[in-house]
Design a protein around this motif. Structure first.
Motif, short mmCIF file in Angstrom:
data_model
loop_
_atom_site.label_atom_id
_atom_site.label_comp_id
_atom_site.label_asym_id
_atom_site.label_seq_id
_atom_site.Cartn_x
_atom_site.Cartn_y
_atom_site.Cartn_z
N PHE A 1 0.95 -1.17 -0.01
CA PHE A 1 0.03 0.34 0.11
C PHE A 1 0.77 1.49 -0.11
N LYS A 2 2.09 1.42 0.68
CA LYS A 2 2.96 2.45 0.46
C LYS A 2 3.31 2.79 -0.99
N ALA A 3 3.28 4.02 -1.29
CA ALA A 3 3.55 4.57 -2.45
C ALA A 3 5.36 4.51 -2.71
N THR A 4 5.79 3.80 -3.44
CA THR A 4 7.08 3.60 -3.64
C THR A 4 7.42 3.88 -5.13
N ARG A 5 6.52 3.69 -6.00
CA ARG A 5 6.85 3.92 -7.52
C ARG A 5 5.52 4.73 -7.92
N TYR A 6 5.92 6.08 -8.41
CA TYR A 6 4.95 7.22 -8.68
C TYR A 6 5.23 8.19 -9.59
N ALA A 7 4.60 8.90 -10.16
CA ALA A 7 4.85 9.93 -11.33
C ALA A 7 3.60 11.06 -11.05
N LYS A 8 4.06 12.39 -11.19
CA LYS A 8 3.27 13.43 -11.09
C LYS A 8 2.19 13.61 -12.23
N ILE A 9 0.94 13.63 -11.92
CA ILE A 9 0.18 14.11 -13.22
C ILE A 9 -0.02 15.75 -13.36
N LYS A 10 0.71 15.96 -14.42
CA LYS A 10 0.97 17.45 -14.69
C LYS A 10 -0.37 18.14 -15.44
N LYS A 11 -1.13 17.05 -16.08
CA LYS A 11 -2.22 17.53 -16.82
C LYS A 11 -3.16 16.43 -16.86
N PHE A 12 -4.68 16.92 -16.91
CA PHE A 12 -5.48 15.96 -17.40
C PHE A 12 -6.71 16.37 -18.07
N LYS A 13 -7.23 15.23 -18.67
CA LYS A 13 -8.45 15.80 -19.44
C LYS A 13 -9.63 14.73 -19.22
N ARG A 14 -10.58 15.13 -18.82
CA ARG A 14 -11.74 14.34 -18.46
C ARG A 14 -13.02 14.58 -19.37
N THR A 15 -13.27 13.49 -20.20
CA THR A 15 -14.49 13.70 -21.11
C THR A 15 -15.70 12.93 -20.39
N HIS A 16 -16.65 12.70 -21.15
CA HIS A 16 -17.76 11.82 -20.65
C HIS A 16 -17.30 10.21 -20.62
N SER A 17 -16.63 10.00 -21.61
CA SER A 17 -16.22 8.31 -21.49
C SER A 17 -14.74 8.26 -21.26
N LYS A 18 -13.86 9.27 -21.25
CA LYS A 18 -12.36 8.86 -21.09
C LYS A 18 -11.88 10.03 -20.18
N ILE A 19 -10.76 9.62 -19.52
CA ILE A 19 -10.11 10.36 -18.75
C ILE A 19 -8.51 10.21 -19.29
N THR A 20 -7.79 11.48 -19.49
CA THR A 20 -6.46 11.23 -19.83
C THR A 20 -5.57 12.04 -18.94
N TYR A 21 -4.40 11.20 -18.62
CA TYR A 21 -3.46 11.74 -17.76
C TYR A 21 -2.15 11.99 -18.51
N TYR A 22 -1.34 13.06 -18.21
CA TYR A 22 -0.16 13.51 -18.71
C TYR A 22 0.90 13.62 -17.51
N LEU A 23 1.80 12.39 -17.48
CA LEU A 23 2.77 12.24 -16.45
C LEU A 23 4.21 12.90 -16.70
N ASN A 24 4.87 13.51 -15.77
CA ASN A 24 6.14 14.06 -15.90
C ASN A 24 7.03 13.22 -16.03
N LYS A 25 7.03 11.98 -15.92
CA LYS A 25 8.20 11.05 -16.15
C LYS A 25 7.36 9.49 -16.43
N ARG A 26 8.15 8.70 -17.03
CA ARG A 26 7.51 7.08 -17.26
C ARG A 26 7.42 6.66 -15.98
N LEU A 27 6.29 5.78 -15.93
CA LEU A 27 6.15 4.99 -14.78
C LEU A 27 6.24 3.56 -15.00
N LYS A 28 7.22 2.91 -14.33
CA LYS A 28 7.34 1.43 -14.86
C LYS A 28 6.22 0.67 -14.48
N SER A 29 6.18 -0.16 -15.52
CA SER A 29 4.91 -1.32 -15.53
C SER A 29 3.65 -0.61 -15.91
N VAL A 30 3.48 0.68 -16.04
CA VAL A 30 2.24 1.34 -16.71
C VAL A 30 2.53 1.71 -18.17
#
Length: 314
Positions: free
Chosen positions: A201-230
């Motif tokens: 549960f502890k956050a050890t691997r994470y990236a900052k969401i610098k920008k996002f866009k949410r429409t009715h059917s989709k949410i898009t995140y723009y991260l500041n760096k690559r996030l391993k395994s995502v």
């Protein structure tokens, strides 16, 4: 013996009957997916609704409880948390944003540690250990009196966006798979976190969401760096490069009991391109889905209120 054999032969379905049944199941699955796909993605975790158990979402019907485990609040005063053993405590400062379950008097009963800000998570996990949820030390705490109404990558309309989405693997076909599978979460300070197992549960691997866009059917995140395994796609945003991923609702599937193979819970797939996540649904969504499938008994009353509720999320 002759009669028994004859009876067995009579009850064996023909190839045509089997084919017809499979076609019916496939048609119902498409109908379920089409119905669920109409839900606005901001209402995603309203699908975690139960009947009268304290973990339901607000609904204009007395049969559905009004409390939601994924509701978001901004603390009006400090809040003292403890773990299951209740030997140690840690205090969140005034203004902290939390996700949790409340009672009828707007007191918080528990807090989801994985949705706290990274700063608050470090404080809580250091003091209380590796727990998914913290209990609130004081029953009369007024922690749920101020809804968190900002529209952020973390929350919309005071509902958390992605408290826990498990990675969809072959294990997802069995109940309780979320206990072991990796999962992602979004924190109150807009970080996307990858957890290597269902019990980390502890956050050890994470990236900052610098920008996002949410429409009715989709949410898009723009991260500041690559996030391993995502899975992300490098894309230019203005003068800088970001790492883009998008979530959309996908196929509804039913898991199985790992011991006897009996039908289990319904789950909803969340698609990030070719990478899929999922989360188990609860009673109201299951009633609605079963009423479409026709494979489980649903009372007329439950069918009526579940249909009205789910369609209210469109």
């Amino acid at each position: 013996m002759a009669n028994t054999t004859a009876s067995a032969k009579t009850s064996t379905p023909t190839a045509a009957q089997i084919a017809a049944e499979r076609a019916k199941i496939a048609a119902n699955e498409k109908k379920v997916d089409k119905s669920i796909d109409k839900i606005a993605i901001r209402n995603l975790f309203n699908l975690k609704t139960t009947y009268n158990t304290g973990i339901g979402v607000t609904a204009k019907n007395d049969t559905i409880d009004s409390h939601n485990l994924y509701q978001t609040y901004k603390l009006k005063k400090p809040l003292k948390l403890t773990n299951e053993f209740k030997h140690k405590t840690v205090t969140l400062h005034k203004g902290s944003v939390v996700t949790g379950l409340s009672d009828d008097a707007s007191n918080l009963k528990s807090v989801d540690n994985t949705t706290l800000s990274i700063k608050n998570q470090k404080k809580v996990f250091k003091k209380l250990g590796n727990w998914h949820y913290s209990y609130v030390a004081n029953k009369q705490n007024n922690g749920a009196t101020r809804a968190y109404m900002r529209k952020t990558a973390f929350s919309a309309n005071s509902l958390a966006s992605f408290p826990m989405l498990s990675v969809k693997t072959a294990k997802a076909q069995y109940d309780a798979a979320t206990m072991s599978l990796p999962f992602i979460s979004v924190t109150a300070d807009s970080h996307l976190v990858y957890h290597k197992s269902g019990q980390t549960f502890k956050a050890t691997r994470y990236a900052k969401i610098k920008k996002f866009k949410r429409t009715h059917s989709k949410i898009t995140y723009y991260l500041n760096k690559r996030l391993k395994s995502v899975k992300t796609k490098k894309t230019k945003v203005g003068k800088v490069y970001r790492y883009k991923l998008s979530f959309k609702l996908g196929h509804v599937f039913q898991s199985r009991d790992s011991y006897n193979g009996d039908a289990g819970a319904y789950n909803l797939t969340i698609k990030n391109g070719k990478q899929h996540f999922f989360f188990p649904l609860d009673e109201v969504a299951e009633s609605y889905i079963a009423s479409i499938n026709g494979n489980e008994y649903v009372s007329d009353h439950e069918q009526e209120i579940s249909t009205a509720y789910i369609q209210g999320l469109y």
